[in-house]
Design a protein around this motif. Structure first.
Motif, mmCIF file in Angstrom:
data_model
loop_
_atom_site.group_PDB
_atom_site.id
_atom_site.type_symbol
_atom_site.label_atom_id
_atom_site.label_comp_id
_atom_site.label_asym_id
_atom_site.label_seq_id
_atom_site.Cartn_x
_atom_site.Cartn_y
_atom_site.Cartn_z
ATOM 1 N N LYS A 74 0.821 -1.202 0.000
ATOM 2 C CA LYS A 74 0.000 0.000 0.000
ATOM 3 C C LYS A 74 0.856 1.254 0.000
ATOM 4 O O LYS A 74 0.554 2.221 -0.709
ATOM 5 C CB LYS A 74 -0.919 -0.017 1.217
ATOM 6 C CG LYS A 74 -2.001 1.017 1.181
ATOM 7 C CD LYS A 74 -2.949 0.828 2.347
ATOM 8 C CE LYS A 74 -4.029 1.890 2.306
ATOM 9 N NZ LYS A 74 -4.955 1.763 3.418
ATOM 10 N N SER A 75 1.942 1.259 0.766
ATOM 11 C CA SER A 75 2.806 2.444 0.802
ATOM 12 C C SER A 75 3.582 2.585 -0.505
ATOM 13 O O SER A 75 3.896 3.703 -0.919
ATOM 14 C CB SER A 75 3.770 2.376 1.976
ATOM 15 O OG SER A 75 4.700 1.325 1.793
ATOM 16 N N LYS A 76 3.878 1.484 -1.176
ATOM 17 C CA LYS A 76 4.563 1.544 -2.455
ATOM 18 C C LYS A 76 3.663 2.136 -3.538
ATOM 19 O O LYS A 76 4.116 2.881 -4.404
ATOM 20 C CB LYS A 76 5.047 0.150 -2.860
ATOM 21 C CG LYS A 76 6.019 0.143 -3.991
ATOM 22 C CD LYS A 76 6.569 -1.255 -4.214
ATOM 23 C CE LYS A 76 7.684 -1.216 -5.223
ATOM 24 N NZ LYS A 76 8.276 -2.535 -5.412
ATOM 25 N N LYS A 77 2.367 1.822 -3.494
ATOM 26 C CA LYS A 77 1.419 2.354 -4.468
ATOM 27 C C LYS A 77 1.250 3.862 -4.306
ATOM 28 O O LYS A 77 1.030 4.584 -5.266
ATOM 29 C CB LYS A 77 0.068 1.663 -4.346
ATOM 30 C CG LYS A 77 0.052 0.260 -4.879
ATOM 31 C CD LYS A 77 -1.325 -0.346 -4.745
ATOM 32 C CE LYS A 77 -1.342 -1.788 -5.225
ATOM 33 N NZ LYS A 77 -2.651 -2.398 -5.065
ATOM 34 N N LYS A 78 1.331 4.373 -3.077
ATOM 35 C CA LYS A 78 1.174 5.806 -2.839
ATOM 36 C C LYS A 78 2.340 6.587 -3.433
ATOM 37 O O LYS A 78 2.175 7.675 -3.926
ATOM 38 C CB LYS A 78 1.083 6.089 -1.345
ATOM 39 C CG LYS A 78 -0.262 5.763 -0.748
ATOM 40 C CD LYS A 78 -0.311 6.184 0.711
ATOM 41 C CE LYS A 78 -1.675 5.899 1.294
ATOM 42 N NZ LYS A 78 -1.767 6.298 2.691
ATOM 43 N N LYS A 79 3.547 6.009 -3.382
ATOM 44 C CA LYS A 79 4.725 6.693 -3.911
ATOM 45 C C LYS A 79 4.718 6.730 -5.446
ATOM 46 O O LYS A 79 5.223 7.647 -6.049
ATOM 47 C CB LYS A 79 5.999 6.004 -3.429
ATOM 48 C CG LYS A 79 6.282 6.238 -1.974
ATOM 49 C CD LYS A 79 7.573 5.578 -1.566
ATOM 50 C CE LYS A 79 7.825 5.783 -0.078
ATOM 51 N NZ LYS A 79 9.062 5.135 0.335
ATOM 52 N N ALA A 80 4.152 5.718 -6.073
ATOM 53 C CA ALA A 80 4.190 5.646 -7.549
ATOM 54 C C ALA A 80 3.130 6.462 -8.212
ATOM 55 O O ALA A 80 2.501 7.308 -7.973
ATOM 56 C CB ALA A 80 3.983 4.195 -7.993
#
Length: 80
Positions: A74-80
């Motif tokens: 979930k945190s990786k999707k927010k950065k991308a």
């Protein structure tokens, strides 16, 4: 809300203390009691004294791993 929090805390403390007392009696004291004593009817066989905590630890580890993986994705999707 304060009384509800205290009630939940008391209930969790009571449940934890009950489980601890039951498990301690089951693992430490019960092996020294004769096997034909009536108290043995209230406890599972000794093999489960190891199997239950191992199974609970494995389930906890699985849920913890899934939660950490979910948070990382979930945190990786927010950065991308």
């Amino acid at each position: 809300m304060e009384w509800a929090d205290k009630a939940v805390g008391f209930l969790l403390s009571y449940i934890s203390l009950s489980i601890f007392t039951y498990y301690t009696f089951w693992v430490i004291i019960l092996p020294f009691v004769n096997s034909d004593h009536f108290i043995h009817r209230y406890f599972l066989p000794q093999e489960y004294a190891i199997l239950i905590p191992v199974f609970a630890a494995m389930v906890l580890l699985c849920f913890l791993s899934i939660f950490i993986g979910y948070v990382m994705l979930k945190s990786k999707k927010k950065k991308a």
